[in-house]
Design a protein around this motif. Structure first.
Motif, short mmCIF file in Angstrom:
data_model
loop_
_atom_site.label_atom_id
_atom_site.label_comp_id
_atom_site.label_asym_id
_atom_site.label_seq_id
_atom_site.Cartn_x
_atom_site.Cartn_y
_atom_site.Cartn_z
N VAL A 436 -8.34 37.88 33.33
CA VAL A 436 -8.82 36.49 33.32
C VAL A 436 -10.29 36.40 32.93
CG1 VAL A 436 -7.09 35.67 34.96
CG2 VAL A 436 -9.30 36.49 35.82
N ILE A 437 -11.02 37.53 32.99
CA ILE A 437 -12.40 37.60 32.50
C ILE A 437 -12.55 38.84 31.63
CG2 ILE A 437 -14.82 38.01 33.16
CD1 ILE A 437 -14.36 36.40 35.69
N ALA A 438 -13.06 38.65 30.41
CA ALA A 438 -13.37 39.77 29.52
C ALA A 438 -14.79 39.56 29.01
CB ALA A 438 -12.38 39.83 28.36
N ALA A 439 -15.69 40.38 29.48
CA ALA A 439 -17.11 40.12 29.22
C ALA A 439 -17.81 41.33 28.62
CB ALA A 439 -17.81 39.72 30.52
N GLY A 454 -18.92 48.39 17.07
CA GLY A 454 -17.53 48.81 17.28
C GLY A 454 -16.68 47.66 17.78
N ALA A 455 -17.22 46.89 18.74
CA ALA A 455 -16.50 45.72 19.27
C ALA A 455 -16.28 44.69 18.17
CB ALA A 455 -17.31 45.10 20.42
N ALA A 456 -17.30 44.49 17.33
CA ALA A 456 -17.18 43.50 16.24
C ALA A 456 -16.13 43.95 15.23
CB ALA A 456 -18.53 43.32 15.57
N LEU A 457 -16.04 45.25 14.97
CA LEU A 457 -15.02 45.75 14.03
C LEU A 457 -13.61 45.62 14.61
CD1 LEU A 457 -16.83 48.91 12.60
CD2 LEU A 457 -16.07 46.91 11.30
N VAL A 563 -13.30 46.22 25.78
CA VAL A 563 -13.26 44.87 26.38
C VAL A 563 -12.49 43.93 25.45
CG1 VAL A 563 -14.64 42.86 27.05
CG2 VAL A 563 -15.38 45.16 27.72
N VAL A 564 -12.78 44.02 24.15
CA VAL A 564 -12.07 43.19 23.18
C VAL A 564 -10.58 43.56 23.14
CG1 VAL A 564 -11.93 42.49 20.75
CG2 VAL A 564 -14.17 42.90 21.79
#
Length: 610
Positions: A436-439, A454-457, A563-564
């Motif tokens: 319910v939370i991904a930060a 890496g997260a953006a890719l 996280v993503v």
């Protein structure tokens, strides 16, 4: 008893500039002591030694204190105490306000006594960064930063007004305003001096701060750790800190990380190893050939989590990687030349092109970086590391286990419970382990370009494949500083993070310190009415139950790319190797490996930004 002249005045030497163009200033030379014990001292202890020599006045710091440090190998096991005078003090707004209040009260008292109140000032440089006040009230919105900052200023009007007064009233005090970044990243990029030059005397930068993660600066070769408010105030007023001469754990790094393995995976592994080893009250000093290729951002990530593995600090001596970072963050060539010249002259610089002198440590650990594997930590403690491939099995064990650090004691017949609710007119449901939370939050990771890109890719690959994040998951991105925003935007990848709901929400400590804001009322009701063990996944350093949000009983620390990934999956109850992370509108099953970037892909994007 009055202070006397420094008994080590004879080893005060002049540091010439390269090429003989004048000098940088003078310094207390450790080699001039001609003591073979110094060559074996850990670099972190040499910083304590230099401070004791420079401040030796036979009153606050005595000659026998210096001898204790030189004889560290024999004196440290005896738990002897030494005085230490840090070069500066670092404050964040929550814990810094009381210190400024006390200074203001001293000025009031001075006025009442008829004295000059302007004489009340910190005796060492004090930097205060306002970063703990922002809250994620607004998320998944283009105007989230503006909206959250407006609310931040409304709530903290009185405090901010007081701090603004303090920024102009006191000498030797710098106040960094809200919206600038997380204190520890600002410390790395801007505030860290590495070497001071004060009135022509050169000496190593060292810092104590009122935030436990002050240790992040150790990644830059600056000795720093967190202290209580009273200790910080005493240091501000020129008083030495009394500390036990610490043991030093030598942590040898070998090889390099495998492709697809992140600095977060590395720090969670290191944290677990050091907690098991036992490092409370000790320094940890990293060395070995694995250091020569370990980026500064990765070092800072490891140093940051010193409180989680229990050490006073996790120290990375200055080397060519440190100097590259200093240039990258805008320090002048003259400043970097001065830093390198001083540290080389005083045997505080590591040059991997030269034979390494074997230093003595209290105990030793070793890690082959190629052995590190993708992992998370949780559901309640930062050192409870779970390899990613074992996550689903571990989650089900946690549901079954009795209530504790690794257990929720959910009855077997309730483990498949489905809580139905309506979100914005659409029917939805929650199960145990649903996210319910991904930060993407906290100083540990939001300052590291490799994991942020890496997260953006991951976001780009997911968007290209048509994946979406469920709209009731509260997603957020709180970069460590404005620099992070600039390089993600320059890469052209921010739009993909936005598409998945990871809009920038502010610059400061958010979800990691519990400033995650409210979750949707319908989601909250579904959790409470059905006793659902909901999950939060965050790139922070703290995940104790109740800290992130009162309604997320399971909290997992993970790298920003993970996280993503978990936001896309919508649950921690998944085996990424065998189960799809999502299904497109066309019914195509998309797996973790389809969206995970290689280290080469991340490096390629990084290189375009330099």
């Amino acid at each position: 008893m009055a202070a006397t002249a420094n008994p080590f005045q004879s080893i005060l030497k002049t540091l010439q500039k390269p090429g003989g163009a004048g000098d940088f200033g003078s310094y207390f030379s450790l080699p001039a002591l001609n003591d073979p014990r110094i060559d074996k001292l850990p670099y972190s202890i040499r910083i304590l030694l230099e401070s004791a020599i420079r401040n030796c006045d036979e009153f606050q710091v005595k000659k026998h204190d210096v001898e204790k440090i030189i004889d560290w190998e024999n004196s440290a096991p005896k738990q002897v105490e030494i005085p230490f005078k840090p070069a500066r003090v670092l404050l964040q707004d929550f814990t810094g306000v009381p210190a400024v209040v006390d200074l203001a009260c001293m000025r009031d008292a001075m006025n009442k006594l008829g004295g000059d109140s302007n004489r009340i000032n910190p005796l060492v440089p004090v930097d205060l960064v306002i970063d703990h006040s922002v809250q994620v009230d607004v998320a998944r919105s283009e105007n989230a930063v503006q909206a959250n900052m407006e609310l931040e200023f409304q709530r903290n009007k009185e405090r901010f007004g007081f701090l603004k007064w303090g920024s102009t009233a006191f000498n030797n005090m710098l106040v960094v305003p809200p919206g600038s970044g997380i204190v520890h990243q600002v410390n790395l990029e801007y505030l860290g001096r590495v070497v001071f030059n004060t009135n022509g005397v050169l000496y190593p930068d060292s810092v104590v701060g009122t935030d436990s993660h002050t240790t992040m600066i150790d990644g830059l070769g600056v000795a720093g750790w967190g202290v209580g408010g009273i200790e910080a105030e005493a240091a501000m007023l020129g008083q030495p800190m009394s500390m036990v001469l610490p043991g030093v754990v030598g942590f040898k790094l070998l090889g390099k990380l495998r492709s697809g393995v992140t600095a977060t995976d590395l720090v969670l592994t290191v944290t677990q190893m050091l907690r098991k080893h036992g490092v409370v009250g000790k320094f940890v000093e990293f060395y070995g050939e694995g250091m020569s290729e370990l980026p500064l951002a990765d070092r800072a990530t490891i140093a940051n989590m010193s409180p989680e593995y229990g050490a006073t600090m996790g120290f990375f001596p200055v080397d060519h990687v440190t100097l590259q970072y200093l240039k990258l963050t805008g320090r002048s060539d003259e400043t970097v030349s001065m830093i390198e010249s001083y540290l080389r002259a005083n045997k505080m610089f590591v040059d991997y092109n030269e034979p390494q002198v074997e230093r003595v440590y209290s105990s030793y650990l070793e890690l082959k970086l190629e052995d590190v594997e993708p992992c998370v930590s949780g559901p309640k403690r930062p050192h409870d590391r779970v390899p990613l491939k074992e996550m689903k099995v571990d989650w089900h064990a946690c549901l079954n286990n009795k209530v504790g650090f690794k257990g929720f004691a959910i009855p077997t017949e309730s483990q498949n419970k489905v809580a139905e609710f309506t979100f914005n007119g659409t029917k939805a449901h929650l199960r145990h382990g649903d996210v319910v939370i991904a930060a993407i939050t906290s100083c540990t990771n939001t300052s590291n370009p490799y994991v942020m890109l890496g997260a953006a890719l991951v976001a780009k690959k997911a968007c290209d494949l048509g994946l979406e994040v469920k709209p009731w998951i509260k997603t957020s991105l709180a970069p460590g500083s404005g620099v992070v925003t600039k390089y993600i935007e320059r890469s052209g990848l921010q739009k993909y993070l936005n598409q998945l709901g990871f809009h920038i929400v502010g610059y400061g400590c958010t979800t990691c310190i519990g400033n995650s804001g409210d979750i949707n009322e319908a989601v909250a009701s579904a959790i409470t009415e059905n006793d659902i063990v909901a999950a939060a996944v965050l790139s922070g350093n703290r995940n104790f139950e109740g800290r992130v949000h009162p309604l997320t009983r399971a909290n997992y620390l993970a790298s920003p790319p993970l996280v993503v990934a978990y936001a896309l999956a919508g649950t921690v109850d998944i085996d990424f190797e065998t189960e799809p992370i999502g299904i497109t509108k066309d019914g195509e099953r998309i797996f973790f490996k389809d969206i995970w970037p290689s280290s080469e892909e991340i490096a390629s994007v990084s290189s375009l930004l330099c």
